[in-house]
Design a protein around this motif. Structure first.
Motif, PDB file in Angstrom:
ATOM      1  N   GLN A  50       4.998  -4.485  -8.872  1.00  0.00           N
ATOM      2  CA  GLN A  50       4.665  -5.193 -10.108  1.00  0.00           C
ATOM      3  C   GLN A  50       3.167  -5.119 -10.344  1.00  0.00           C
ATOM      4  OE1 GLN A  50       6.641  -6.408 -12.334  1.00  0.00           O
ATOM      5  NE2 GLN A  50       8.542  -6.114 -11.187  1.00  0.00           N
ATOM      6  N   GLY A  51       2.778  -5.001 -11.590  1.00  0.00           N
ATOM      7  CA  GLY A  51       1.364  -4.998 -11.920  1.00  0.00           C
ATOM      8  C   GLY A  51       0.658  -3.676 -11.684  1.00  0.00           C
ATOM      9  N   TRP A  52       1.421  -2.621 -11.408  1.00  0.00           N
ATOM     10  CA  TRP A  52       0.810  -1.306 -11.184  1.00  0.00           C
ATOM     11  C   TRP A  52       0.034  -0.906 -12.422  1.00  0.00           C
ATOM     12  CZ3 TRP A  52       3.354   3.928 -12.132  1.00  0.00           C
ATOM     13  CH2 TRP A  52       2.615   4.957 -11.550  1.00  0.00           C
ATOM     14  N   GLU A  53      -1.190  -0.478 -12.242  1.00  0.00           N
ATOM     15  CA  GLU A  53      -2.083  -0.205 -13.363  1.00  0.00           C
ATOM     16  C   GLU A  53      -1.611   0.920 -14.274  1.00  0.00           C
ATOM     17  OE1 GLU A  53      -5.931   1.476 -12.299  1.00  0.00           O
ATOM     18  OE2 GLU A  53      -5.115   2.005 -10.332  1.00  0.00           O
TER      19      GLU A  53
ATOM     20  N   GLY B 170       0.811  -1.207   0.000  1.00  0.00           N
ATOM     21  CA  GLY B 170       0.000   0.000   0.000  1.00  0.00           C
ATOM     22  C   GLY B 170       0.843   1.256   0.000  1.00  0.00           C
ATOM     23  N   ALA B 171       1.920   1.235   0.754  1.00  0.00           N
ATOM     24  CA  ALA B 171       2.816   2.400   0.806  1.00  0.00           C
ATOM     25  C   ALA B 171       3.490   2.615  -0.540  1.00  0.00           C
ATOM     26  CB  ALA B 171       3.864   2.211   1.899  1.00  0.00           C
ATOM     27  N   ARG B 172       3.903   1.533  -1.196  1.00  0.00           N
ATOM     28  CA  ARG B 172       4.542   1.660  -2.518  1.00  0.00           C
ATOM     29  C   ARG B 172       3.539   2.176  -3.539  1.00  0.00           C
ATOM     30  NH1 ARG B 172       7.701  -3.628  -4.056  1.00  0.00           N
ATOM     31  NH2 ARG B 172       8.167  -2.325  -5.877  1.00  0.00           N
ATOM     32  N   LEU B 173       2.316   1.675  -3.488  1.00  0.00           N
ATOM     33  CA  LEU B 173       1.290   2.157  -4.413  1.00  0.00           C
ATOM     34  C   LEU B 173       1.020   3.640  -4.196  1.00  0.00           C
ATOM     35  CD1 LEU B 173      -1.349  -0.727  -4.479  1.00  0.00           C
ATOM     36  CD2 LEU B 173      -0.157   0.244  -6.449  1.00  0.00           C
ATOM     37  N   SER B 174       0.917   4.031  -2.947  1.00  0.00           N
ATOM     38  CA  SER B 174       0.655   5.424  -2.617  1.00  0.00           C
ATOM     39  C   SER B 174       1.800   6.321  -3.083  1.00  0.00           C
ATOM     40  CB  SER B 174       0.441   5.559  -1.106  1.00  0.00           C
ATOM     41  OG  SER B 174       0.194   6.889  -0.763  1.00  0.00           O
ATOM     42  N   SER B 175       3.035   5.899  -2.848  1.00  0.00           N
ATOM     43  CA  SER B 175       4.197   6.681  -3.273  1.00  0.00           C
ATOM     44  C   SER B 175       4.249   6.799  -4.792  1.00  0.00           C
ATOM     45  CB  SER B 175       5.490   6.036  -2.768  1.00  0.00           C
ATOM     46  OG  SER B 175       5.551   6.110  -1.367  1.00  0.00           O
TER      47      SER B 175
END
Length: 70
Positions: A50-53, A12-17
């Motif tokens: 990985q898999g970030w939209e 979640g932190a990586r996605l947010s960053s």
């Protein structure tokens, strides 16, 4: 489990960053600040899991800005 929660929190932190950097990069590009845009968009690609939209789009944006600059 604790380990699963910790992994989920890191993800979640990586996605947010990544999302924050993507938005900042897009704002910079919109304002004509292409060096800042490149820095932010590259950061987004580095921190995104990985898999970030948005990965493909951000990578295309980076390539387009680099081509435009050269």
């Amino acid at each position: 489990s604790f380990e699963k929660r910790e992994i989920d929190q890191r993800l979640g932190a990586r996605l947010s960053s990544a999302e924050d950097a993507r938005v900042l990069g897009m704002e910079a590009a919109h304002d004509g600040r292409f060096e800042d845009a490149l820095k932010q968009l590259r950061t987004a690609l580095e921190v995104a899991p990985q898999g970030w939209e948005h990965r493909e789009r951000v990578a295309r944006d980076v390539e387009a800005i680099e081509r435009w600059k050269s």
